[in-house]
Design a protein around this motif. Structure first.
Motif, PDB file in Angstrom:
ATOM      1  N   VAL A  46       0.861  -1.191   0.000  1.00 31.95           N
ATOM      2  CA  VAL A  46       0.000   0.000   0.000  1.00 31.95           C
ATOM      3  C   VAL A  46       0.892   1.234   0.000  1.00 31.95           C
ATOM      4  CG1 VAL A  46      -1.899  -1.141   1.210  1.00 31.95           C
ATOM      5  CG2 VAL A  46      -0.130   0.065   2.524  1.00 31.95           C
ATOM      6  N   HIS A  47       0.388   2.281  -0.618  1.00 28.31           N
ATOM      7  CA  HIS A  47       1.106   3.552  -0.573  1.00 28.31           C
ATOM      8  C   HIS A  47       0.931   4.198   0.798  1.00 28.31           C
ATOM      9  CE1 HIS A  47       2.186   3.564  -4.797  1.00 28.31           C
ATOM     10  NE2 HIS A  47       0.941   3.279  -5.124  1.00 28.31           N
ATOM     11  N   PRO A  48       1.918   4.962   1.277  1.00 28.02           N
ATOM     12  CA  PRO A  48       1.809   5.601   2.596  1.00 28.02           C
ATOM     13  C   PRO A  48       0.539   6.436   2.707  1.00 28.02           C
ATOM     14  CG  PRO A  48       4.040   5.808   1.758  1.00 28.02           C
ATOM     15  CD  PRO A  48       3.217   5.245   0.632  1.00 28.02           C
ATOM     16  N   GLY A  49      -0.178   6.263   3.785  1.00 25.27           N
ATOM     17  CA  GLY A  49      -1.393   7.040   4.018  1.00 25.27           C
ATOM     18  C   GLY A  49      -2.618   6.509   3.298  1.00 25.27           C
ATOM     19  N   GLU A  50      -2.488   5.364   2.607  1.00 28.85           N
ATOM     20  CA  GLU A  50      -3.620   4.789   1.883  1.00 28.85           C
ATOM     21  C   GLU A  50      -3.897   3.370   2.380  1.00 28.85           C
ATOM     22  OE1 GLU A  50      -3.005   4.970  -2.301  1.00 28.85           O
ATOM     23  OE2 GLU A  50      -2.599   7.134  -2.347  1.00 28.85           O
ATOM     24  N   GLU A  51      -5.061   2.863   2.025  1.00 26.30           N
ATOM     25  CA  GLU A  51      -5.435   1.511   2.404  1.00 26.30           C
ATOM     26  C   GLU A  51      -5.618   0.601   1.195  1.00 26.30           C
ATOM     27  OE1 GLU A  51      -8.888   1.672   4.836  1.00 26.30           O
ATOM     28  OE2 GLU A  51      -7.899   2.740   6.495  1.00 26.30           O
ATOM     29  N   LEU A  52      -5.644   1.173  -0.004  1.00 25.29           N
ATOM     30  CA  LEU A  52      -5.864   0.389  -1.213  1.00 25.29           C
ATOM     31  C   LEU A  52      -4.674  -0.531  -1.472  1.00 25.29           C
ATOM     32  CD1 LEU A  52      -7.608  -0.128  -3.768  1.00 25.29           C
ATOM     33  CD2 LEU A  52      -6.255   1.653  -4.908  1.00 25.29           C
ATOM     34  N   LEU A  53      -4.971  -1.818  -1.652  1.00 21.01           N
ATOM     35  CA  LEU A  53      -3.915  -2.794  -1.898  1.00 21.01           C
ATOM     36  C   LEU A  53      -3.477  -2.753  -3.365  1.00 21.01           C
ATOM     37  CD1 LEU A  53      -5.265  -5.886   0.100  1.00 21.01           C
ATOM     38  CD2 LEU A  53      -3.442  -4.329   0.770  1.00 21.01           C
ATOM     39  N   ASN A  54      -2.169  -2.728  -3.572  1.00 22.45           N
ATOM     40  CA  ASN A  54      -1.588  -2.795  -4.908  1.00 22.45           C
ATOM     41  C   ASN A  54      -0.705  -4.036  -4.979  1.00 22.45           C
ATOM     42  OD1 ASN A  54      -2.163   0.177  -6.003  1.00 22.45           O
ATOM     43  ND2 ASN A  54      -1.476   0.337  -3.882  1.00 22.45           N
ATOM     44  N   SER A  55      -0.435  -4.489  -6.185  1.00 29.12           N
ATOM     45  CA  SER A  55       0.449  -5.647  -6.332  1.00 29.12           C
ATOM     46  C   SER A  55       1.361  -5.454  -7.533  1.00 29.12           C
ATOM     47  CB  SER A  55      -0.364  -6.944  -6.488  1.00 29.12           C
ATOM     48  OG  SER A  55      -1.110  -6.930  -7.689  1.00 29.12           O
ATOM     49  N   ILE A  56       2.513  -6.082  -7.475  1.00 28.13           N
ATOM     50  CA  ILE A  56       3.491  -6.035  -8.549  1.00 28.13           C
ATOM     51  C   ILE A  56       4.089  -7.435  -8.686  1.00 28.13           C
ATOM     52  CG2 ILE A  56       5.310  -5.248  -6.956  1.00 28.13           C
ATOM     53  CD1 ILE A  56       6.568  -3.740  -9.291  1.00 28.13           C
ATOM     54  N   TYR A  57       4.245  -7.884  -9.918  1.00 23.68           N
ATOM     55  CA  TYR A  57       4.801  -9.215 -10.131  1.00 23.68           C
ATOM     56  C   TYR A  57       6.255  -9.264  -9.676  1.00 23.68           C
ATOM     57  CZ  TYR A  57       0.723 -10.575 -12.894  1.00 23.68           C
ATOM     58  OH  TYR A  57      -0.555 -10.895 -13.283  1.00 23.68           O
ATOM     59  N   LYS A  58       6.643 -10.385  -9.098  1.00 15.39           N
ATOM     60  CA  LYS A  58       8.005 -10.538  -8.592  1.00 15.39           C
ATOM     61  C   LYS A  58       9.038 -10.480  -9.712  1.00 15.39           C
ATOM     62  CE  LYS A  58       8.528 -13.691  -5.297  1.00 15.39           C
ATOM     63  NZ  LYS A  58       8.345 -14.974  -4.572  1.00 15.39           N
ATOM     64  N   ASN A  59       8.621 -10.819 -10.952  1.00 16.03           N
ATOM     65  CA  ASN A  59       9.531 -10.697 -12.093  1.00 16.03           C
ATOM     66  C   ASN A  59       9.998  -9.264 -12.297  1.00 16.03           C
ATOM     67  OD1 ASN A  59       9.684 -13.349 -12.911  1.00 16.03           O
ATOM     68  ND2 ASN A  59       7.929 -13.214 -14.289  1.00 16.03           N
ATOM     69  N   ALA A  60       9.176  -8.310 -11.849  1.00 22.64           N
ATOM     70  CA  ALA A  60       9.488  -6.901 -12.050  1.00 22.64           C
ATOM     71  C   ALA A  60      10.188  -6.277 -10.846  1.00 22.64           C
ATOM     72  CB  ALA A  60       8.214  -6.113 -12.352  1.00 22.64           C
TER      73      ALA A  60
END
Length: 267
Positions: A46-60
């Motif tokens: 999550v970005h600081p101050g936010e609650e929305l979950l984000n994801s990024i592939y481990k390949n990247a």
């Protein structure tokens, strides 16, 4: 509080806030965040101050520097070899598993074909030639990975009225784990206002299984430079696949022939 004092306090708060976050180092950016979970194929944050979950592939993801100072390096990103030119084609990874290219950057479709020279040609050798060519094309495109979407192999056919040699056709999608930086390339061009010269041309024909190299001495000009989806394109024809302080390489295709051209900066 004076304006300067307020700015100092704001800066100090920002620095402290940044120090209280984790940092994901991806293939093309740094992401200050709070890492929530490391899954089998992705990192959730999550970005600081936010609650929305984000994801990024481990390949990247190259590594994560946690706020406590611990560093975790990801083998998925480091497993891809650096391909600097067509001579490095053997370093290109070919996979039939789509998840292995998740998070990489698509640079284009790729195909290769190899046919035996006689009706008695070794089928396995013909297939190997097709794979070699697929890697060569990918390397010319600036890719270091290919996701294989289709493979069609036919053996020798010997008949009374007609015969045919062994044949392998491959199609796939070329990827890279790192694209050239548009802003850095533009700054490099701005510093070199002198002439540019095409000094080397590598070509590979649709019916060939070996590439050819030719030294050249042609002027090279740039009228239009664009950057879309991470790809650097010159004059709607050439795509920049890599650059250094001395020059850059571009890729383009003309009908059934692939080209990789080296351009050097003048004095």
């Amino acid at each position: 509080m004076t304006k300067s004092a307020f700015l100092f306090v704001l800066l100090l708060f920002s620095v402290r806030a940044f120090g209280q976050t984790d940092t994901i180092f991806s293939n093309n950016e740094k992401i200050p965040c709070i890492v929530k979970e490391i899954k089998e194929s992705s990192v959730v944050y999550v970005h600081p101050g936010e609650e929305l979950l984000n994801s990024i592939y481990k390949n990247a993801v190259q590594k994560i520097v946690f706020k406590n100072g611990r560093v975790q390096v990801f083998a998925e990103a480091t497993s891809f070899n650096a391909v600097k030119g067509v001579d490095d084609y053997e370093k290109v990874t070919v996979t039939a598993v789509e998840s292995e290219v998740k998070g990489l950057f698509k640079v284009g479709d790729v195909s290769a074909k190899a046919v035996g020279t006689t009706e008695l040609s070794n089928q396995e050798r013909v297939k190997n030639r097709a794979y070699r060519k697929l890697k060569m094309v990918a390397a010319m495109m600036g890719a270091n990975a290919v996701y294989l979407t289709n493979q069609r192999t036919e053996g020798n056919k010997i008949g009374y009225f007609s015969s045919s040699s062994a044949e392998t056709n491959l199609t796939g999608v070329a990827y890279t784990n790192r694209l050239p930086d548009f802003n850095a390339f533009k700054e490099l061009l701005d510093r070199h206002k002198g002439k540019m010269t095409q000094v080397l041309e590598v070509s590979l024909g649709g019916s060939s299984t070996e590439y050819a190299k030719f030294k050249t001495n042609k002027p090279f000009t740039i009228e239009n430079l664009t950057g879309e989806n991470g790809l650097i394109v010159i004059d709607d024809k050439y795509r920049v696949v890599g650059f250094d302080q001395q020059g850059f390489n571009v890729y383009y295709r003309n009908k059934s022939k692939w080209f990789n051209v080296r351009v050097d900066f003048g004095e």
